[in-house]
Scaffold this motif. Structure first.
Motif, short mmCIF file in Angstrom:
data_model
loop_
_atom_site.label_atom_id
_atom_site.label_comp_id
_atom_site.label_asym_id
_atom_site.label_seq_id
_atom_site.Cartn_x
_atom_site.Cartn_y
_atom_site.Cartn_z
N GLN A 72 63.10 79.00 74.42
CA GLN A 72 64.34 79.30 75.13
C GLN A 72 65.55 79.44 74.19
OE1 GLN A 72 63.21 76.27 74.73
NE2 GLN A 72 64.79 74.70 75.01
N GLY A 73 65.36 79.06 72.94
CA GLY A 73 66.45 79.13 71.97
C GLY A 73 67.17 77.81 71.82
N THR A 74 67.65 77.56 70.61
CA THR A 74 68.43 76.36 70.30
C THR A 74 69.71 76.79 69.62
OG1 THR A 74 66.46 74.97 70.02
CG2 THR A 74 68.51 74.24 68.95
N LEU A 75 70.84 76.47 70.23
CA LEU A 75 72.13 76.81 69.65
C LEU A 75 72.50 75.78 68.59
CD1 LEU A 75 74.77 78.42 69.52
CD2 LEU A 75 75.63 76.97 71.39
N GLY A 89 67.19 70.52 71.75
CA GLY A 89 68.49 70.87 72.28
C GLY A 89 69.52 71.29 71.24
N ALA A 90 70.66 71.75 71.75
CA ALA A 90 71.74 72.25 70.92
C ALA A 90 72.27 71.17 69.98
CB ALA A 90 72.87 72.78 71.79
N GLU A 91 72.75 71.63 68.84
CA GLU A 91 73.27 70.70 67.85
C GLU A 91 74.55 71.24 67.22
OE1 GLU A 91 70.56 68.57 65.26
OE2 GLU A 91 68.93 69.90 65.90
N VAL A 92 75.39 70.31 66.79
CA VAL A 92 76.56 70.63 65.98
C VAL A 92 76.36 69.99 64.62
CG1 VAL A 92 79.06 70.48 65.74
CG2 VAL A 92 78.04 70.74 68.01
N LYS A 93 76.53 70.78 63.57
CA LYS A 93 76.28 70.30 62.22
C LYS A 93 77.50 70.52 61.33
CE LYS A 93 71.97 69.01 62.64
NZ LYS A 93 71.58 67.61 62.40
N LYS A 94 77.61 69.68 60.32
CA LYS A 94 78.66 69.83 59.33
C LYS A 94 78.18 70.75 58.21
CE LYS A 94 81.56 66.63 60.91
NZ LYS A 94 82.89 66.99 61.46
N PRO A 95 79.10 71.48 57.59
CA PRO A 95 78.71 72.28 56.42
C PRO A 95 78.07 71.40 55.36
CG PRO A 95 80.90 72.88 57.15
CD PRO A 95 80.52 71.68 57.95
N GLY A 96 77.00 71.92 54.74
CA GLY A 96 76.29 71.16 53.72
C GLY A 96 75.17 70.29 54.24
N SER A 97 75.11 70.09 55.55
CA SER A 97 74.06 69.27 56.13
C SER A 97 72.82 70.11 56.40
CB SER A 97 74.56 68.61 57.42
OG SER A 97 74.78 69.57 58.43
N SER A 98 71.85 69.50 57.07
CA SER A 98 70.59 70.17 57.39
C SER A 98 70.37 70.17 58.90
CB SER A 98 69.41 69.45 56.71
OG SER A 98 69.55 69.46 55.32
#
Lengths: 118, 109
Positions: free
Chosen positions: A110-113, A8-17
């Motif tokens: 289906q793609g992962t945002l 599923g979709a994820e929100v990430k911080k800059p510098g993370s993986s």
């Protein structure tokens, strides 16, 4: 029918993986490769690389060398994409697809945002 | 930027023929594949190996490839054909910038 189901979709911080999974079914996993393609908002398709499920052979696009890792788990017929040191420019929909000779992609997930946001 | 050159947009009236090109040095020596992508959806393979259609793709879709230009032709265009179309090749050298063309937006008038 052949299926590729992504995480599923994820929100990430800059510098993370990020790590995206691609669970496949209804075909012999070993007989094909898995490729990863991403699409930034409003942009075209960008190829990231591929991995052979047969022997683990890898080929990464030069742009992502050193920052990307593609793996497969043959027990679960699943492919994985890991991308490190994320920047805002990595915000995109990430797709997996099945690779067959002569190197085309016949079935897609289906793609992962993934949104990179501070 | 891509070294596979596609026109950004093509417009066609319903029932007419749409032609989408993909230009590249000696592309005629490579296998070219085409994908259709509608908004919010994953790409769908419509032509592989220059001219072959996957099962389920209408015969109205056809492809050709010669010298420096590959072409996707859609006959008797329908409203449902409105989408982005991408060409794709495999280049086993360099940085693989040329895997995908930049895409063409097909508008059905």
């Amino acid at each position: 029918q052949v299926q590729l189901v992504q995480s599923g979709a994820e929100v990430k911080k800059p510098g993370s993986s990020l790590k995206v999974s691609c669970k496949t079914s209804n075909y012999r996993f070993f007989d094909y490769g898995i490729t990863w393609v991403r699409q930034a908002p409003g942009q075209g398709l960008e190829w990231m690389g591929w991995i052979s499920a047969y022997n683990g052979k890898l080929n990464y696009a030069q742009k992502f060398q050193g920052r990307v890792t593609m793996t497969t788990d043959t027990d679960t017929a699943t492919g994985y994409l890991e991308l490190r040191s994320l920047t805002f420019d990595d915000t995109a929909v990430y797709y997996c697809a099945r690779v067959r000779a002569p190197f085309y992609f016949d079935y897609w997930g289906q793609g992962t945002l993934v949104a990179v946001s501070s | 930027s891509s070294v596979l050159t596609q026109p950004p947009s093509v417009s066609v009236a319903p029932g007419k023929t749409a032609t989408i090109t993909c230009g590249g040095d000696n592309i005629g020596t490579k296998s070219v594949h085409w994908y259709q992508q509608k908004p919010g959806q994953a790409p769908v393979l419509v032509i592989y190996s220059d001219t072959d259609r996957p099962s389920g793709i209408p015969e109205r879709f056809s492809g050709s490839n010669s010298r420096n230009t590959a072409t996707l032709t859609i006959s008797r265009v329908e409203a449902a054909d409105e989408a982005d179309y991408y060409c794709q090749v495999w280049a086993d050298s360099g940085d693989h910038r040329e895997v995908f063309g930049g895409g063409t937006k097909l508008t059905v008038l």
